[in-house]
Design a protein around this motif. Structure first.
Motif, PDB file in Angstrom:
ATOM      1  N   PHE A 113      -4.013   3.269  -9.982  1.00 57.35           N
ATOM      2  CA  PHE A 113      -5.334   3.103 -10.468  1.00 57.35           C
ATOM      3  C   PHE A 113      -5.294   1.614 -11.282  1.00 57.35           C
ATOM      4  N   PRO A 114      -6.292   0.958 -11.571  1.00 56.13           N
ATOM      5  CA  PRO A 114      -6.193  -0.337 -12.149  1.00 56.13           C
ATOM      6  C   PRO A 114      -5.984   0.078 -13.680  1.00 56.13           C
ATOM      7  N   ALA A 115      -4.909  -0.871 -14.323  1.00 58.14           N
ATOM      8  CA  ALA A 115      -4.576  -0.537 -15.741  1.00 58.14           C
ATOM      9  C   ALA A 115      -5.637  -0.429 -16.741  1.00 58.14           C
ATOM     10  N   LEU A 116      -5.152   0.155 -17.856  1.00 66.07           N
ATOM     11  CA  LEU A 116      -6.081   0.343 -19.198  1.00 66.07           C
ATOM     12  C   LEU A 116      -5.376   0.131 -20.238  1.00 66.07           C
TER      13      LEU A 116
ATOM     14  N   PRO B 258      -9.785  -3.400  -9.414  1.00 62.14           N
ATOM     15  CA  PRO B 258      -8.684  -3.013  -8.465  1.00 62.14           C
ATOM     16  C   PRO B 258      -8.294  -4.249  -7.672  1.00 62.14           C
ATOM     17  N   GLY B 259      -7.194  -4.119  -6.804  1.00 65.94           N
ATOM     18  CA  GLY B 259      -6.524  -4.923  -6.007  1.00 65.94           C
ATOM     19  C   GLY B 259      -5.382  -5.785  -6.494  1.00 65.94           C
ATOM     20  N   ARG B 260      -4.902  -5.222  -7.452  1.00 68.80           N
ATOM     21  CA  ARG B 260      -3.761  -6.023  -8.066  1.00 68.80           C
ATOM     22  C   ARG B 260      -2.496  -5.481  -7.366  1.00 68.80           C
ATOM     23  N   PRO B 261      -1.586  -6.301  -7.081  1.00 68.17           N
ATOM     24  CA  PRO B 261      -0.184  -5.857  -6.647  1.00 68.17           C
ATOM     25  C   PRO B 261       0.676  -5.345  -7.746  1.00 68.17           C
TER      26      PRO B 261
ATOM     27  N   SER C 278       4.374  -4.070  -4.109  1.00 67.68           N
ATOM     28  CA  SER C 278       4.072  -3.601  -2.808  1.00 67.68           C
ATOM     29  C   SER C 278       3.041  -2.433  -2.654  1.00 67.68           C
ATOM     30  N   TYR C 279       2.662  -2.223  -4.000  1.00 63.76           N
ATOM     31  CA  TYR C 279       1.485  -1.165  -4.019  1.00 63.76           C
ATOM     32  C   TYR C 279       0.478  -1.697  -4.665  1.00 63.76           C
ATOM     33  N   ILE C 280      -0.870  -1.524  -4.396  1.00 67.05           N
ATOM     34  CA  ILE C 280      -2.080  -2.216  -4.561  1.00 67.05           C
ATOM     35  C   ILE C 280      -2.892  -1.138  -5.327  1.00 67.05           C
ATOM     36  N   THR C 281      -3.564  -1.611  -6.645  1.00 70.58           N
ATOM     37  CA  THR C 281      -4.218  -0.747  -7.331  1.00 70.58           C
ATOM     38  C   THR C 281      -5.894  -0.738  -6.774  1.00 70.58           C
ATOM     39  N   ALA C 282      -6.287   0.540  -6.729  1.00 71.12           N
ATOM     40  CA  ALA C 282      -7.321   0.891  -6.337  1.00 71.12           C
ATOM     41  C   ALA C 282      -8.003   1.897  -6.737  1.00 71.12           C
TER      42      ALA C 282
ATOM     43  N   GLY D 220       0.722  -1.378   0.090  1.00 70.90           N
ATOM     44  CA  GLY D 220      -0.069   0.002  -0.050  1.00 70.90           C
ATOM     45  C   GLY D 220       0.892   1.218   0.024  1.00 70.90           C
ATOM     46  N   ALA D 221       0.238   2.380  -0.286  1.00 72.94           N
ATOM     47  CA  ALA D 221       0.813   3.633  -0.450  1.00 72.94           C
ATOM     48  C   ALA D 221       1.081   4.231   1.200  1.00 72.94           C
ATOM     49  N   VAL D 222       2.135   4.965   1.046  1.00 69.66           N
ATOM     50  CA  VAL D 222       2.141   5.523   2.486  1.00 69.66           C
ATOM     51  C   VAL D 222       1.203   6.591   2.782  1.00 69.66           C
TER      52      VAL D 222
END
Length: 481
Positions: A292-295, A385-388, A394-398, A62-64
């Motif tokens: 963000f989720p990828a496009l 969303p929810g992909r590392p 270590s970051y999760i798309t949201a 996750g992001a700080v």
């Protein structure tokens, strides 16, 4: 400012800095001797790093974020003083000195301090440093990966390769400058994994990475609390803008097909950049920006194709047909939507000699058949969303957005919207809008940003980040021209 140790780059560069092409930078060997000037050291970077994907388990995800997080930025309307200055050409306040009109920020004679002055500053400048390190590695790696013959087959000479080398060393300077501003907690160089397998794909990827860097900084630079840092960043990003134009020329694209360059929010830049960062050192400074989720643009215009082979796909029951004819799925990654250069020889423009049909490297090309046009049907798909992603996965798309309804087109001074027709919950199509920035300047041209949104929120270049809560997926880089 922090001063970091110097590094010798000769073991890393494919061409020695002492090569004949570098002689322009040397003092003459005759006449009055010129004493050497002292110079500041540059950041330490490794001479060799792997270029593979991350396969471990992240220790943190996750992001700080801060201990307290608000619910959103309110819309406050106009500032009371926003429209009070008369703009009539007269001076309305006493001049603090001869020939010096009143006003301005940082103009009162205080000594400038080149540091971060807020969390916003530190996180924004750290993002810029992550970007500079990617480019520093990317340009060197492209030169090292491909042979002289590979570059020659793509129309790039020894002078062209040296220009790429020189641009890599510009990034060393940019990384040093940002590290000195940020201090001991500045992010360090990571390891990376790039999608390209040919010189053409490397050039297209570099063209798009420099677009992300340039536009990402334009999006936040005027908001920095540190005006001192902003002026130094301006002096580096103007160089990055030149790099983006050079890579367009190497790709056989018109070098600057717009009147204005777009600025995008930090989270857009981080979303596009982070998938190519495999892993970072222990205790690496983490970022606060959203992923963000990828496009993916399914029928992305392919600059390596000739003629109408980049045209509209046929539609049958809301599905795409004629994939071979219409150049579908000719990208090698989502987000940047980098071109796939393996097109048939009779469909390639690289070796074409026809007027308006060639995409051989050149100062400029005016292609007879445009890559895209108003009314073009654009097919899209996006992730949930929810992909590392990103460093160490270590970051999760949201996303905080609702249902997908529009495609936002961010180009030049405009953010405009087109309706999204869904095929299912994660794919659909839209129609490229027809608009001009000013009369005679098609707004959608060059390398532009698009995103899936839940609303058509009105934003301007100064507050485009207000769109972030409404982004379902993206951005993606659309190669409009």
């Amino acid at each position: 400012m922090n001063r970091l140790s110097v590094i010798g780059l000769l073991g890393w560069l494919p061409y020695s800095w002492a090569s004949p092409a570098a002689h322009f930078a040397r003092a003459p060997t005759s006449g009055v001797p010129t004493p050497p000037l002292s110079s500041a050291p540059v950041v330490i970077v490794p001479t060799s790093i792997p270029h593979t994907s991350f396969s471990g388990t992240p220790s943190v995800t996750g992001a700080v974020n801060a201990s307290s997080v608000g619910s959103g930025i309110p819309s406050l309307g106009l500032s009371p003083a926003a429209t009070t200055y008369p703009s009539d050409g007269s001076l309305h306040d006493a001049e603090p000195a001869p020939y010096v009109p009143a006003g301005g920020l940082g103009t009162n004679g205080t000594t400038p301090v080149y540091n971060a002055k807020s969390d916003f500053d530190f996180e924004s400048l750290s993002l810029a440093l992550y970007q500079e390190y990617v480019e520093l590695d990317l340009f060197h790696y492209g030169l090292a990966r491909f042979s002289v013959q590979d570059f020659q087959a793509a129309g790039l000479s020894a002078e062209d390769r040296f220009l790429i080398e020189f641009m890599a060393n510009q990034e060393l300077g940019h990384a040093t400058m940002l590290t000195n501003i940020l201090g001991a907690a500045a992010p360090r160089q990571c390891t990376y994994n790039y999608p390209f397998t040919t010189v053409q794909e490397f050039i297209d990827f570099s063209q798009k990475i420099t677009r992300i860097g340039e536009s990402g900084v334009y999006g936040f630079i005027s908001h920095l609390d540190s005006r001192e840092a902003a002026i130094l960043l301006t002096q580096s990003i103007t160089t990055e803008a030149r790099q983006q134009m050079i890579f367009r020329q190497f790709e056989g694209l018109f070098p600057m097909p717009v009147w204005f360059e777009v600025g995008v929010p930090q989270s857009w830049a981080w979303t596009l950049l982070s998938p190519y960062i495999s892993s970072c050192p222990d205790n690496q400074t983490r970022l606060a920006w959203q992923n963000f989720p990828a496009l993916r643009i399914l029928n992305q215009p392919n600059p390596a194709r000739a003629g109408k082979s980049v045209g509209n796909a046929a539609i049958t029951n809301s599905t795409i047909t004629n994939s071979t004819t219409f150049g579908l799925n000719e990208t090698i990654s989502s987000g940047t939507n980098t071109l796939n250069s393996t097109v048939a020889a009779n469909s390639s423009c690289v070796n074409s000699t026809s007027m308006g049909g060639s995409c051989h490297p050149a100062i400029t090309h005016n292609r007879t058949t445009p890559l895209s046009w108003p009314g073009r049907q654009v097919w899209l798909s996006w992730e949930t969303p929810g992909r590392p992603v990103g460093p160490n996965n270590s970051y999760i798309t949201a996303t905080t957005a609702g249902s997908p309804r529009y495609v936002a087109w961010a180009s030049q001074l405009n953010v405009t919207y087109s309706a999204l027709t869904l095929s299912n919950s994660t794919s659909g199509y839209t129609i490229q809008p027809n608009l001009e920035t000013y009369a005679g300047d098609p707004a959608i041209n060059g390398t532009v940003f698009i995103a899936i949104t839940d609303t058509d929120l009105f934003v301007t270049p100064f507050n485009i980040s207000l769109l972030n809560p409404h982004v379902v997926a993206g951005p993606g880089l659309y190669q409009a021209g």
